[in-house]
Design a protein around this motif. Structure first.
Motif, PDB file in Angstrom:
ATOM      1  N   GLY A   1      -5.289   3.807  -0.097  1.00 17.00           N
ATOM      2  CA  GLY A   1      -4.233   3.418  -1.073  1.00 17.00           C
ATOM      3  C   GLY A   1      -4.686   2.099  -1.667  1.00 17.00           C
ATOM      4  O   GLY A   1      -4.527   1.831  -2.647  1.00 17.00           O
ATOM      5  N   MET A   2      -5.039   1.078  -0.634  1.00 16.03           N
ATOM      6  CA  MET A   2      -5.285  -0.298  -1.036  1.00 16.03           C
ATOM      7  C   MET A   2      -6.611  -0.432  -1.859  1.00 16.03           C
ATOM      8  O   MET A   2      -7.025  -1.074  -2.624  1.00 16.03           O
ATOM      9  CB  MET A   2      -5.528  -0.952   0.232  1.00 16.03           C
ATOM     10  CG  MET A   2      -3.989  -1.496   0.718  1.00 16.03           C
ATOM     11  SD  MET A   2      -3.714  -2.746   1.676  1.00 16.03           S
ATOM     12  CE  MET A   2      -2.211  -2.877   2.326  1.00 16.03           C
TER      13      MET A   2
ATOM     14  N   GLN B   1      -6.659  -2.234  -5.318  1.00 13.52           N
ATOM     15  CA  GLN B   1      -7.601  -3.337  -5.626  1.00 13.52           C
ATOM     16  C   GLN B   1      -8.690  -2.885  -6.858  1.00 13.52           C
ATOM     17  O   GLN B   1      -8.687  -3.788  -7.704  1.00 13.52           O
ATOM     18  CB  GLN B   1      -8.505  -3.898  -4.430  1.00 13.52           C
ATOM     19  CG  GLN B   1      -9.568  -2.818  -4.159  1.00 13.52           C
ATOM     20  CD  GLN B   1     -10.814  -3.008  -4.718  1.00 13.52           C
ATOM     21  OE1 GLN B   1     -11.261  -3.943  -5.608  1.00 13.52           O
ATOM     22  NE2 GLN B   1     -11.439  -1.729  -4.998  1.00 13.52           N
ATOM     23  N   SER B   2      -8.936  -1.721  -6.848  1.00 15.25           N
ATOM     24  CA  SER B   2      -9.706  -1.362  -8.247  1.00 15.25           C
ATOM     25  C   SER B   2      -8.837  -1.334  -9.350  1.00 15.25           C
ATOM     26  O   SER B   2      -9.213  -2.072 -10.456  1.00 15.25           O
ATOM     27  CB  SER B   2     -10.164   0.056  -7.900  1.00 15.25           C
ATOM     28  OG  SER B   2     -10.976   0.834  -8.940  1.00 15.25           O
ATOM     29  N   LEU B   3      -7.325  -1.057  -9.355  1.00 21.91           N
ATOM     30  CA  LEU B   3      -6.932  -1.228 -10.738  1.00 21.91           C
ATOM     31  C   LEU B   3      -6.524  -2.633 -10.808  1.00 21.91           C
ATOM     32  O   LEU B   3      -6.628  -3.294 -12.218  1.00 21.91           O
ATOM     33  CB  LEU B   3      -5.261  -0.418 -10.294  1.00 21.91           C
ATOM     34  CG  LEU B   3      -5.560   1.000 -10.338  1.00 21.91           C
ATOM     35  CD1 LEU B   3      -4.022   1.486  -9.813  1.00 21.91           C
ATOM     36  CD2 LEU B   3      -5.717   1.497 -11.484  1.00 21.91           C
ATOM     37  N   SER B   4      -6.224  -3.331  -9.773  1.00 22.48           N
ATOM     38  CA  SER B   4      -6.115  -4.819 -10.101  1.00 22.48           C
ATOM     39  C   SER B   4      -7.338  -5.463 -10.686  1.00 22.48           C
ATOM     40  O   SER B   4      -7.307  -6.234 -11.572  1.00 22.48           O
ATOM     41  CB  SER B   4      -5.777  -5.506  -8.780  1.00 22.48           C
ATOM     42  OG  SER B   4      -4.556  -5.059  -8.148  1.00 22.48           O
TER      43      SER B   4
ATOM     44  N   GLY C   1      10.152  -5.040   1.693  1.00 21.84           N
ATOM     45  CA  GLY C   1       9.178  -6.307   1.772  1.00 21.84           C
ATOM     46  C   GLY C   1       8.014  -6.400   0.914  1.00 21.84           C
ATOM     47  O   GLY C   1       8.210  -5.883  -0.314  1.00 21.84           O
ATOM     48  N   TRP C   2       6.825  -6.809   1.539  1.00 24.65           N
ATOM     49  CA  TRP C   2       5.684  -7.095   0.512  1.00 24.65           C
ATOM     50  C   TRP C   2       4.540  -6.624   1.165  1.00 24.65           C
ATOM     51  O   TRP C   2       3.979  -6.327   2.252  1.00 24.65           O
ATOM     52  CB  TRP C   2       5.594  -8.580   0.578  1.00 24.65           C
ATOM     53  CG  TRP C   2       6.784  -9.624   0.073  1.00 24.65           C
ATOM     54  CD1 TRP C   2       7.945  -9.869   0.891  1.00 24.65           C
ATOM     55  CD2 TRP C   2       6.919  -9.935  -1.154  1.00 24.65           C
ATOM     56  NE1 TRP C   2       8.688 -10.735   0.031  1.00 24.65           N
ATOM     57  CE2 TRP C   2       8.336 -10.516  -1.233  1.00 24.65           C
ATOM     58  CE3 TRP C   2       6.354  -9.503  -2.457  1.00 24.65           C
ATOM     59  CZ2 TRP C   2       8.743 -10.996  -2.328  1.00 24.65           C
ATOM     60  CZ3 TRP C   2       7.049 -10.081  -3.654  1.00 24.65           C
ATOM     61  CH2 TRP C   2       8.197 -10.711  -3.549  1.00 24.65           C
ATOM     62  N   VAL C   3       3.563  -6.387   0.258  1.00 24.19           N
ATOM     63  CA  VAL C   3       2.232  -5.897   0.661  1.00 24.19           C
ATOM     64  C   VAL C   3       1.096  -7.149  -0.229  1.00 24.19           C
ATOM     65  O   VAL C   3       1.307  -7.102  -1.363  1.00 24.19           O
ATOM     66  CB  VAL C   3       1.752  -4.680   0.078  1.00 24.19           C
ATOM     67  CG1 VAL C   3       0.259  -4.346   0.522  1.00 24.19           C
ATOM     68  CG2 VAL C   3       2.548  -3.513   1.049  1.00 24.19           C
ATOM     69  N   PHE C   4       0.384  -7.675   0.532  1.00 26.30           N
ATOM     70  CA  PHE C   4      -0.581  -8.845   0.048  1.00 26.30           C
ATOM     71  C   PHE C   4      -1.785  -7.983   0.272  1.00 26.30           C
ATOM     72  O   PHE C   4      -2.084  -7.551   1.281  1.00 26.30           O
ATOM     73  CB  PHE C   4      -0.479 -10.055   0.935  1.00 26.30           C
ATOM     74  CG  PHE C   4       0.658 -10.857   1.049  1.00 26.30           C
ATOM     75  CD1 PHE C   4       0.862 -11.863   0.003  1.00 26.30           C
ATOM     76  CD2 PHE C   4       1.808 -10.453   1.921  1.00 26.30           C
ATOM     77  CE1 PHE C   4       2.172 -12.361  -0.089  1.00 26.30           C
ATOM     78  CE2 PHE C   4       2.733 -11.084   1.707  1.00 26.30           C
ATOM     79  CZ  PHE C   4       3.308 -11.989   0.847  1.00 26.30           C
ATOM     80  N   LEU C   5      -2.681  -8.087  -0.832  1.00 21.79           N
ATOM     81  CA  LEU C   5      -4.037  -7.912  -0.935  1.00 21.79           C
ATOM     82  C   LEU C   5      -5.211  -8.683  -1.393  1.00 21.79           C
ATOM     83  O   LEU C   5      -4.952  -9.184  -2.350  1.00 21.79           O
ATOM     84  CB  LEU C   5      -4.448  -6.331  -1.415  1.00 21.79           C
ATOM     85  CG  LEU C   5      -5.538  -5.621  -1.598  1.00 21.79           C
ATOM     86  CD1 LEU C   5      -6.052  -5.188  -0.210  1.00 21.79           C
ATOM     87  CD2 LEU C   5      -5.659  -4.645  -2.319  1.00 21.79           C
TER      88      LEU C   5
ATOM     89  N   ALA D   1     -15.257  -6.039   1.209  1.00 24.34           N
ATOM     90  CA  ALA D   1     -14.168  -5.747   2.065  1.00 24.34           C
ATOM     91  C   ALA D   1     -12.998  -6.406   1.745  1.00 24.34           C
ATOM     92  O   ALA D   1     -12.990  -7.736   0.803  1.00 24.34           O
ATOM     93  CB  ALA D   1     -14.421  -6.482   3.514  1.00 24.34           C
ATOM     94  N   TYR D   2     -11.493  -5.979   2.195  1.00 23.10           N
ATOM     95  CA  TYR D   2     -10.325  -6.162   1.490  1.00 23.10           C
ATOM     96  C   TYR D   2      -9.452  -6.354   2.769  1.00 23.10           C
ATOM     97  O   TYR D   2      -9.670  -5.628   3.711  1.00 23.10           O
ATOM     98  CB  TYR D   2     -10.074  -5.418   0.556  1.00 23.10           C
ATOM     99  CG  TYR D   2     -10.872  -5.169  -0.645  1.00 23.10           C
ATOM    100  CD1 TYR D   2     -10.993  -6.197  -1.594  1.00 23.10           C
ATOM    101  CD2 TYR D   2     -11.713  -4.019  -0.696  1.00 23.10           C
ATOM    102  CE1 TYR D   2     -11.758  -6.176  -2.573  1.00 23.10           C
ATOM    103  CE2 TYR D   2     -12.411  -3.992  -1.819  1.00 23.10           C
ATOM    104  CZ  TYR D   2     -12.457  -4.984  -2.590  1.00 23.10           C
ATOM    105  OH  TYR D   2     -13.501  -4.974  -3.763  1.00 23.10           O
TER     106      TYR D   2
END
Length: 133
Positions: A48-49, A53-56, A80-84, A91-92
């Protein structure tokens, strides 16, 4: 799974409110995870991440310049939050946190961790140093 990387990721959870951390490759493969998240869940998060990141990255132009580089994606949920963020070439680093996490603290810790991970990811694997011809 690299135990050294997993141990490093566990240090991200020292920030109050930090829940889980994963290190993923650009193609969505799990590279490392904190001990508190199961492998199957971490694999789903990694996939999912990778998409997030690709969309971002595709939206840099929306900030006024198509050459703006992506730095971080932040997603807010009810719980909550998800940070990427980027963790080096291909790598991410993703970290989830509770709603009351100090966002500056978690972001700073993630940047510190990326610096440490960068050294680990670019160090070539050790060969059997004890064997001599």
């Amino acid at each position: 799974m690299n135990d050294d990387l997993s141990w490093m990721l566990d240090s991200a959870l020292e920030i109050p409110g930090a829940l889980h951390a994963v290190l993923i490759s650009a193609d969505g493969l799990l590279m490392a995870r904190t001990k508190d998240i199961g492998k199957d869940d971490a694999d789903r998060v990694a996939a999912g991440m990778s998409g997030v990141q690709s969309l971002s990255r595709a939206l840099g132009f929306f900030c006024g310049d198509p050459n703006h580089g992506w730095r971080q994606t932040l997603v807010e949920f009810d719980g909550g939050w998800v940070f990427l963020i980027s963790a080096g070439e291909g790598a991410y680093l993703g970290v989830s946190a509770s709603p009351d996490v100090d966002m500056a603290d978690i972001t700073f810790r993630m940047q510190q961790l990326v610096a440490q991970l960068g050294k680990e990811l670019t160090t070539p694997p050790r060969e059997n140093l004890g064997a001599r011809s």
